[in-house]
Design an enzyme around this catalytic site. Structure first.
Site, PDB file in Angstrom:
ATOM      1  N   TYR A 180     -13.315   5.303 -13.956  1.00  0.00           N
ATOM      2  CA  TYR A 180     -13.443   4.248 -12.937  1.00  0.00           C
ATOM      3  C   TYR A 180     -14.140   3.025 -13.536  1.00  0.00           C
ATOM      4  O   TYR A 180     -13.663   1.889 -13.394  1.00  0.00           O
ATOM      5  CB  TYR A 180     -14.231   4.794 -11.742  1.00  0.00           C
ATOM      6  CG  TYR A 180     -14.359   3.803 -10.617  1.00  0.00           C
ATOM      7  CD1 TYR A 180     -13.256   3.468  -9.841  1.00  0.00           C
ATOM      8  CD2 TYR A 180     -15.581   3.174 -10.336  1.00  0.00           C
ATOM      9  CE1 TYR A 180     -13.359   2.533  -8.811  1.00  0.00           C
ATOM     10  CE2 TYR A 180     -15.690   2.250  -9.316  1.00  0.00           C
ATOM     11  CZ  TYR A 180     -14.581   1.939  -8.548  1.00  0.00           C
ATOM     12  OH  TYR A 180     -14.678   1.019  -7.533  1.00  0.00           O
TER      13      TYR A 180
ATOM     14  N   ASP B   2       3.602   1.579  -4.551  1.00  0.00           N
ATOM     15  CA  ASP B   2       2.578   2.076  -5.467  1.00  0.00           C
ATOM     16  C   ASP B   2       2.374   0.980  -6.509  1.00  0.00           C
ATOM     17  O   ASP B   2       3.279   0.697  -7.308  1.00  0.00           O
ATOM     18  CB  ASP B   2       3.073   3.373  -6.119  1.00  0.00           C
ATOM     19  CG  ASP B   2       2.102   3.922  -7.162  1.00  0.00           C
ATOM     20  OD1 ASP B   2       1.212   3.167  -7.618  1.00  0.00           O
ATOM     21  OD2 ASP B   2       2.245   5.092  -7.531  1.00  0.00           O
TER      22      ASP B   2
ATOM     23  N   ASP C 142       0.867  -1.189   0.000  1.00  0.00           N
ATOM     24  CA  ASP C 142       0.000   0.000   0.000  1.00  0.00           C
ATOM     25  C   ASP C 142       0.897   1.231   0.000  1.00  0.00           C
ATOM     26  O   ASP C 142       2.094   1.144   0.317  1.00  0.00           O
ATOM     27  CB  ASP C 142      -0.923  -0.020   1.252  1.00  0.00           C
ATOM     28  CG  ASP C 142      -2.201   0.809   1.072  1.00  0.00           C
ATOM     29  OD1 ASP C 142      -2.097   1.990   0.713  1.00  0.00           O
ATOM     30  OD2 ASP C 142      -3.292   0.269   1.302  1.00  0.00           O
TER      31      ASP C 142
HETATM   32  N1  LIG Z   1     -16.098   1.415  -1.257  1.00  0.00           N
HETATM   33  C1  LIG Z   1     -16.876   1.141  -2.285  1.00  0.00           C
HETATM   34  O1  LIG Z   1     -18.016   1.612  -2.373  1.00  0.00           O
HETATM   35  C2  LIG Z   1     -16.398   0.203  -3.372  1.00  0.00           C
HETATM   36  C3  LIG Z   1     -17.339  -0.374  -4.228  1.00  0.00           C
HETATM   37  C4  LIG Z   1     -16.912  -1.230  -5.234  1.00  0.00           C
HETATM   38  C5  LIG Z   1     -15.573  -1.503  -5.383  1.00  0.00           C
HETATM   39  N2  LIG Z   1     -14.668  -0.921  -4.553  1.00  0.00           N
HETATM   40  C6  LIG Z   1     -13.256  -1.226  -4.767  1.00  0.00           C
HETATM   41  O2  LIG Z   1     -12.752  -1.808  -3.600  1.00  0.00           O
HETATM   42  C7  LIG Z   1     -11.353  -1.585  -3.525  1.00  0.00           C
HETATM   43  C8  LIG Z   1     -11.004  -1.104  -2.133  1.00  0.00           C
HETATM   44  O3  LIG Z   1     -11.641   0.135  -1.916  1.00  0.00           O
HETATM   45  P1  LIG Z   1     -12.096   0.599  -0.463  1.00  0.00           P
HETATM   46  O4  LIG Z   1     -13.523   0.928  -0.559  1.00  0.00           O
HETATM   47  O5  LIG Z   1     -11.625  -0.366   0.548  1.00  0.00           O
HETATM   48  O6  LIG Z   1     -11.312   1.993  -0.380  1.00  0.00           O
HETATM   49  P2  LIG Z   1     -10.170   2.520   0.599  1.00  0.00           P
HETATM   50  O7  LIG Z   1      -9.843   3.885   0.070  1.00  0.00           O
HETATM   51  O8  LIG Z   1     -10.615   2.376   2.003  1.00  0.00           O
HETATM   52  O9  LIG Z   1      -8.938   1.531   0.323  1.00  0.00           O
HETATM   53  C9  LIG Z   1      -8.132   1.622  -0.819  1.00  0.00           C
HETATM   54  C10 LIG Z   1      -6.686   1.374  -0.415  1.00  0.00           C
HETATM   55  O10 LIG Z   1      -5.899   1.393  -1.619  1.00  0.00           O
HETATM   56  C11 LIG Z   1      -4.696   2.097  -1.328  1.00  0.00           C
HETATM   57  N3  LIG Z   1      -4.123   2.623  -2.561  1.00  0.00           N
HETATM   58  C12 LIG Z   1      -4.574   3.649  -3.327  1.00  0.00           C
HETATM   59  N4  LIG Z   1      -3.757   3.857  -4.362  1.00  0.00           N
HETATM   60  C13 LIG Z   1      -2.757   2.952  -4.247  1.00  0.00           C
HETATM   61  C14 LIG Z   1      -1.602   2.659  -5.019  1.00  0.00           C
HETATM   62  N5  LIG Z   1      -1.286   3.374  -6.108  1.00  0.00           N
HETATM   63  N6  LIG Z   1      -0.795   1.655  -4.621  1.00  0.00           N
HETATM   64  C15 LIG Z   1      -1.085   0.927  -3.498  1.00  0.00           C
HETATM   65  N7  LIG Z   1      -2.162   1.159  -2.730  1.00  0.00           N
HETATM   66  C16 LIG Z   1      -2.988   2.156  -3.107  1.00  0.00           C
HETATM   67  C17 LIG Z   1      -5.122   3.197  -0.375  1.00  0.00           C
HETATM   68  O11 LIG Z   1      -4.014   3.745   0.316  1.00  0.00           O
HETATM   69  C18 LIG Z   1      -6.110   2.458   0.512  1.00  0.00           C
HETATM   70  O12 LIG Z   1      -5.451   1.869   1.607  1.00  0.00           O
HETATM   71  C19 LIG Z   1     -11.019  -0.574  -4.623  1.00  0.00           C
HETATM   72  O13 LIG Z   1     -10.433  -1.257  -5.710  1.00  0.00           O
HETATM   73  C20 LIG Z   1     -12.371  -0.017  -5.003  1.00  0.00           C
HETATM   74  O14 LIG Z   1     -12.414   0.402  -6.348  1.00  0.00           O
HETATM   75  C21 LIG Z   1     -15.036  -0.086  -3.542  1.00  0.00           C
END
Ligand SMILES: NC(=O)c1ccc[n+]([C@@H]2O[C@H](COP(=O)([O-])OP(=O)(O)OC[C@H]3O[C@@H](n4cnc5c(N)ncnc54)[C@H](O)[C@@H]3O)[C@@H](O)[C@H]2O)c1
Length: 245
Positions: A145, A52, A36
Site C-alpha cells: 500500500y 475496474d 467503480d
Molecule cells: N480511508 C482511509 O483511511 C484512507 C486514508 C488515506 C487514503 N485513502 C485513500 O482514499 C481512497 C478512497 O478510499 P476510501 O477510504 O474512500 O475507501 P472505500 O473503500 O470507501 O472506497 C474505495 C472505492 O474504490 C472502489 N474500487 C476498489 N477497487 C476498484 C477498482 N479496481 N476499480 C474501480 N473501483 C475500485 C471501491 O468499490 C470503493 O467504491 C483510496 O485510494 C484510499 O487508498 C483512504
C-alpha cells in the site's frame, strides 16, 4: 441554447472519499461520472460506468463513453483504491502486491492516459490523485500500500510537469485515517473495534478523526478555478497524524 455541464469523472465514487467527492462536485455544478466496480447509491452520480480501473480495456471503453457525452471533461478524481491485509514483508504475497499496485498506481495511470486527451481537446482541466500519508511516511506492515501511494505521488508530480503546458493541473491529496469509509472493512475484513478507534484518535494530534466530506472539500478546491495555478502539489489532510506515524 444552454451550455452543457462540465464533466467530472470520479473513480471509486461509489463509496467513502470518492462518493463524498461526487456529492461535492455535483453541488459545484459538475455532471458527475463514477467509474467503480460497484454501483454508487441511487441519485448520487449522474452516470455510473462499471469499470475496474486496473484494466486497460475497461478504462479505454469508459473513456470512449465519456468522450461521447455532451460537455467538456474538466475534472478527474482518482479515488479508487484498495489496501492489503497487513502483516509485513514476510507475509506479503507477491500476488497481493501486484493487485494493490495494479489498482492504486496503474489505475490512475490508465485513467490519465485515456482521459487526458479529452481534457486537452477541451482546453485544460484538473486531476486530483488520492494518495495517503502512507505514501509520504511509509506504513509498517503495509509495504504494498505504502509503495503504491508513494508511487502515485511521483506519478502526480511527473504528470503535472508534463501536462502544465496543456493547462492541465495535477495534484495529490494525502489523507490520514478516515475510519468511516469502506476502506478499513476492505482491508481488515471488519470494522475497527472501539479500542482501535480510540487508539487511532490518540495518534492524531488534533484528537479527532477525519470525515470523507473534509477530504472531498479539498479535492473540490483543487478541481476548481480557485486553485489555479496550483499544480504538482501534495496536500496533506490529516490533523497532524503523520507526525506520529
Ligand atoms: N480511508 C482511509 O483511511 C484512507 C486514508 C488515506 C487514503 N485513502 C485513500 O482514499 C481512497 C478512497 O478510499 P476510501 O477510504 O474512500 O475507501 P472505500 O473503500 O470507501 O472506497 C474505495 C472505492 O474504490 C472502489 N474500487 C476498489 N477497487 C476498484 C477498482 N479496481 N476499480 C474501480 N473501483 C475500485 C471501491 O468499490 C470503493 O467504491 C483510496 O485510494 C484510499 O487508498 C483512504
Amino acid at each position: 441554447m444552454t451550455q452543457p455541464q462540465p464533466i467530472a469523472v470520479i473513480t471509486g465514487g461509489a463509496s467513502g472519499i470518492g462518493l463524498a467527492s461526487v456529492r461535492r462536485l455535483k453541488e459545484a455544478g459538475y455532471f458527475a461520472v463514477v467509474l467503480d466496480i460497484q454501483p454508487p447509491p441511487p441519485e448520487s452520480a449522474d452516470l455510473f460506468i462499471r469499470c475496474d480501473v486496473g484494466d486497460q480495456v475497461q478504462v479505454r471503453s469508459a473513456a470512449e463513453a465519456i468522450g461521447a457525452l455532451p460537455g467538456r471533461l474538466c475534472a478527474l478524481v482518482n479515488s479508487a483504491g484498495i489496501g492489503e491485509p497487513g502483516g509485513g514483508l514476510e507475509e506479503l504475497d507477491p500476488e497481493v502486491l501486484w493487485r494493490v499496485i495494479c489498482v492504486n498506481l496503474q489505475g490512475p495511470l490508465l485513467t490519465m492516459k485515456h482521459l487526458v486527451p479529452l481534457m486537452k481537446a477541451g482546453g485544460g482541466g484538473a486531476i486530483v490523485n488520492v494518495s495517503s500519508i502512507a505514501g509520504l511516511m511509509g506504513s509498517p506492515g503495509y509495504p504494498a500500500y505504502a509503495a503504491s501511494k508513494g508511487g502515485l505521488i511521483a506519478l502526480t508530480i511527473s504528470m503535472a510537469r508534463e501536462l502544465a503546458r496543456h493547462q492541465i493541473r495535477v495534484n495529490a491529496v494525502c489523507p490520514g485515517s478516515v475510519p468511516s469509509t469502506g476502506f478499513v472493512r476492505q482491508q481488515l475484513g471488519r470494522d475497527f473495534t472501539p479500542a482501535e478507534r480510540l487508539a487511532l484518535l490518540k495518534k492524531v494530534p488534533m484528537g479527532r478523526s477525519l470525515r470523507p466530506e473534509e477530504v472531498a472539500r479539498t479535492i473540490a478546491f483543487l478541481c476548481s478555478s480557485d486553485s489555479v495555478p496550483i499544480t504538482g502539489d501534495v496536500l496533506v489532510i490529516d490533523g497532524g497524524e503523520r507526525f506520529s506515524s
